[in-house]
Write a protein that holds these residues in place. Structure first.
Motif, PDB file in Angstrom:
ATOM      1  N   MET A  33       0.838  -1.184   0.000  1.00 22.15           N
ATOM      2  CA  MET A  33       0.000   0.000   0.000  1.00 22.15           C
ATOM      3  C   MET A  33       0.882   1.246   0.000  1.00 22.15           C
ATOM      4  O   MET A  33       1.984   1.254   0.556  1.00 22.15           O
ATOM      5  CB  MET A  33      -0.959   0.018   1.194  1.00 22.15           C
ATOM      6  CG  MET A  33      -0.319  -0.047   2.547  1.00 22.15           C
ATOM      7  SD  MET A  33      -1.578  -0.032   3.864  1.00 22.15           S
ATOM      8  CE  MET A  33      -0.594  -0.543   5.277  1.00 22.15           C
ATOM      9  N   GLU A  34       0.389   2.264  -0.653  1.00 21.68           N
ATOM     10  CA  GLU A  34       1.138   3.513  -0.803  1.00 21.68           C
ATOM     11  C   GLU A  34       0.802   4.475   0.326  1.00 21.68           C
ATOM     12  O   GLU A  34      -0.361   4.723   0.613  1.00 21.68           O
ATOM     13  CB  GLU A  34       0.801   4.155  -2.151  1.00 21.68           C
ATOM     14  CG  GLU A  34       1.441   5.519  -2.366  1.00 21.68           C
ATOM     15  CD  GLU A  34       0.924   6.221  -3.612  1.00 21.68           C
ATOM     16  OE1 GLU A  34       1.213   7.409  -3.778  1.00 21.68           O
ATOM     17  OE2 GLU A  34       0.215   5.554  -4.399  1.00 21.68           O
ATOM     18  N   MET A  35       1.829   5.030   0.948  1.00 21.77           N
ATOM     19  CA  MET A  35       1.669   6.069   1.958  1.00 21.77           C
ATOM     20  C   MET A  35       2.379   7.326   1.464  1.00 21.77           C
ATOM     21  O   MET A  35       3.580   7.278   1.145  1.00 21.77           O
ATOM     22  CB  MET A  35       2.271   5.627   3.297  1.00 21.77           C
ATOM     23  CG  MET A  35       1.656   4.369   3.873  1.00 21.77           C
ATOM     24  SD  MET A  35      -0.102   4.531   4.247  1.00 21.77           S
ATOM     25  CE  MET A  35      -0.265   3.414   5.646  1.00 21.77           C
ATOM     26  N   ARG A  36       1.683   8.434   1.396  1.00 20.19           N
ATOM     27  CA  ARG A  36       2.269   9.664   0.872  1.00 20.19           C
ATOM     28  C   ARG A  36       2.977  10.448   1.974  1.00 20.19           C
ATOM     29  O   ARG A  36       2.595  11.556   2.343  1.00 20.19           O
ATOM     30  CB  ARG A  36       1.189  10.489   0.189  1.00 20.19           C
ATOM     31  CG  ARG A  36       0.692   9.820  -1.087  1.00 20.19           C
ATOM     32  CD  ARG A  36      -0.374  10.602  -1.806  1.00 20.19           C
ATOM     33  NE  ARG A  36      -0.705   9.992  -3.091  1.00 20.19           N
ATOM     34  CZ  ARG A  36      -1.708  10.373  -3.880  1.00 20.19           C
ATOM     35  NH1 ARG A  36      -2.491  11.386  -3.495  1.00 20.19           N
ATOM     36  NH2 ARG A  36      -1.924   9.772  -5.031  1.00 20.19           N
ATOM     37  N   THR A  41       7.771   8.903   9.287  1.00 22.52           N
ATOM     38  CA  THR A  41       6.418   9.277   9.701  1.00 22.52           C
ATOM     39  C   THR A  41       5.494   8.068   9.683  1.00 22.52           C
ATOM     40  O   THR A  41       4.669   7.875  10.583  1.00 22.52           O
ATOM     41  CB  THR A  41       5.863  10.384   8.778  1.00 22.52           C
ATOM     42  OG1 THR A  41       6.721  11.529   8.828  1.00 22.52           O
ATOM     43  CG2 THR A  41       4.451  10.790   9.192  1.00 22.52           C
ATOM     44  N   VAL A  42       5.625   7.241   8.652  1.00 22.01           N
ATOM     45  CA  VAL A  42       4.806   6.029   8.570  1.00 22.01           C
ATOM     46  C   VAL A  42       5.137   5.082   9.711  1.00 22.01           C
ATOM     47  O   VAL A  42       4.238   4.496  10.338  1.00 22.01           O
ATOM     48  CB  VAL A  42       5.013   5.325   7.214  1.00 22.01           C
ATOM     49  CG1 VAL A  42       4.226   4.019   7.165  1.00 22.01           C
ATOM     50  CG2 VAL A  42       4.588   6.239   6.066  1.00 22.01           C
ATOM     51  N   ALA A  43       6.424   4.941  10.034  1.00 20.65           N
ATOM     52  CA  ALA A  43       6.836   4.058  11.124  1.00 20.65           C
ATOM     53  C   ALA A  43       6.283   4.547  12.456  1.00 20.65           C
ATOM     54  O   ALA A  43       5.817   3.747  13.279  1.00 20.65           O
ATOM     55  CB  ALA A  43       8.361   3.974  11.180  1.00 20.65           C
ATOM     56  N   ASP A 193      -6.840   5.738   7.089  1.00 21.81           N
ATOM     57  CA  ASP A 193      -6.689   6.279   8.436  1.00 21.81           C
ATOM     58  C   ASP A 193      -5.383   7.074   8.558  1.00 21.81           C
ATOM     59  O   ASP A 193      -5.361   8.158   9.149  1.00 21.81           O
ATOM     60  CB  ASP A 193      -6.711   5.144   9.451  1.00 21.81           C
ATOM     61  CG  ASP A 193      -6.711   5.642  10.885  1.00 21.81           C
ATOM     62  OD1 ASP A 193      -7.763   6.116  11.345  1.00 21.81           O
ATOM     63  OD2 ASP A 193      -5.653   5.573  11.549  1.00 21.81           O
ATOM     64  N   PHE A 194      -4.305   6.536   7.992  1.00 19.45           N
ATOM     65  CA  PHE A 194      -3.018   7.240   8.065  1.00 19.45           C
ATOM     66  C   PHE A 194      -3.118   8.611   7.414  1.00 19.45           C
ATOM     67  O   PHE A 194      -2.701   9.626   7.988  1.00 19.45           O
ATOM     68  CB  PHE A 194      -1.926   6.424   7.379  1.00 19.45           C
ATOM     69  CG  PHE A 194      -0.631   7.183   7.213  1.00 19.45           C
ATOM     70  CD1 PHE A 194       0.254   7.314   8.281  1.00 19.45           C
ATOM     71  CD2 PHE A 194      -0.313   7.792   5.997  1.00 19.45           C
ATOM     72  CE1 PHE A 194       1.433   8.031   8.138  1.00 19.45           C
ATOM     73  CE2 PHE A 194       0.872   8.503   5.846  1.00 19.45           C
ATOM     74  CZ  PHE A 194       1.742   8.624   6.923  1.00 19.45           C
ATOM     75  N   HIS A 195      -3.659   8.664   6.206  1.00 25.95           N
ATOM     76  CA  HIS A 195      -3.715   9.941   5.497  1.00 25.95           C
ATOM     77  C   HIS A 195      -4.679  10.910   6.159  1.00 25.95           C
ATOM     78  O   HIS A 195      -4.414  12.128   6.200  1.00 25.95           O
ATOM     79  CB  HIS A 195      -4.082   9.702   4.032  1.00 25.95           C
ATOM     80  CG  HIS A 195      -2.985   9.054   3.247  1.00 25.95           C
ATOM     81  ND1 HIS A 195      -2.820   7.679   3.197  1.00 25.95           N
ATOM     82  CD2 HIS A 195      -1.974   9.577   2.519  1.00 25.95           C
ATOM     83  CE1 HIS A 195      -1.766   7.391   2.451  1.00 25.95           C
ATOM     84  NE2 HIS A 195      -1.233   8.516   2.023  1.00 25.95           N
ATOM     85  N   ALA A 196      -5.768  10.399   6.702  1.00 29.76           N
ATOM     86  CA  ALA A 196      -6.724  11.276   7.390  1.00 29.76           C
ATOM     87  C   ALA A 196      -6.110  11.884   8.652  1.00 29.76           C
ATOM     88  O   ALA A 196      -6.266  13.081   8.923  1.00 29.76           O
ATOM     89  CB  ALA A 196      -7.989  10.507   7.745  1.00 29.76           C
ATOM     90  N   THR A 197      -5.399  11.063   9.425  1.00 32.51           N
ATOM     91  CA  THR A 197      -4.802  11.567  10.672  1.00 32.51           C
ATOM     92  C   THR A 197      -3.618  12.489  10.424  1.00 32.51           C
ATOM     93  O   THR A 197      -3.204  13.227  11.321  1.00 32.51           O
ATOM     94  CB  THR A 197      -4.358  10.396  11.571  1.00 32.51           C
ATOM     95  OG1 THR A 197      -3.448   9.549  10.849  1.00 32.51           O
ATOM     96  CG2 THR A 197      -5.560   9.577  12.029  1.00 32.51           C
TER      97      THR A 197
END
Length: 210
Positions: A33-36, A41-43, A193-197
């Motif tokens: 999955m792609e995280m922008r 930050t993702v970790a 959820d990641f992108h929203a938060t």
């Protein structure tokens, strides 16, 4: 209704060679999955699983077993009129550099009889891959994951009267269906959820790789 719960483990696994009612089903999956955002930050987000895991697993039922482990009820699935409500215990291990592992943990016994009916081995790995074209302006992280799932199950005698190939292939298909449905929903929800938060635009949903 039967719960996929803690089992006697090795005893059931050894029976698969001698008891036609005990079947073993295996599945392997991988996707990403792609995280922008950048890997750091993702970790930091994934490290705080007590927040996102419960939010993203809904509407599946989640119960915390300890600070790192959860009981997850997947929903109702069935085949040949034999219906189960799989509930598995998962431990989210601490990050090792840019990698995470999720493994099976025992659940509290709900019924001693179930220890002779089911066993589950869930082994997942997530890796963060920096995919940024320009690290200062276009941060992007791929979360690549793999899952190896094995289920041992004692089937009703009437099902074992069907052709062996049909019983095995149908069970394999059902297992793939469960994993495909659950993993894709979790992937999408974690991504959203990641992108929203983090107040980021979420990438469009990708077609499943399996």
């Amino acid at each position: 209704m039967l719960l996929l719960s803690r089992t006697s483990g090795e005893a059931l696994r050894h029976r698969v060679e001698i008891d036609p009612q005990v079947r073993c089903y295996r599945a392997h999956f991988s996707d990403r999955m792609e995280m922008r955002s950048d890997p750091g930050t993702v970790a930091a987000y994934l490290d705080q699983h007590e927040g996102w895991f419960c939010r993203c697993a809904s509407p599946m039922e989640v119960e915390a077993l300890d600070p790192q482990a959860y009981a997850l009820t997947l929903g109702h699935f069935g085949n040949f009129g034999f219906e189960v409500e799989p509930t598995i215990g998962l431990r989210l291990l601490p990050r090792q550099e840019r990698s995470y592992r999720i493994e099976t943990v025992p659940l509290p016994e709900l019924d001693p009889a179930l220890s002779k009916m089911y066993d589950v081995d869930f082994q997942a790995k997530l890796c963060l891959v920096d995919n940024s074209e320009n690290k200062s302006e276009h941060a992007q992280t791929w979360v690549s994951w793999t899952l190896d799932l094995t289920v041992w199950i004692t089937l009703p005698h009437v099902i074992t009267m069907l052709p062996n190939g049909l019983v095995q292939s149908s069970g394999d298909h059902l297992l793939r269906q469960i994993v495909r449905q659950i993993s894709r929903k979790l992937t999408w929800k974690v991504q959203e959820d990641f992108h929203a938060t983090h107040s980021l635009a979420c990438p469009p949903r990708r077609r499943a790789a399996f």
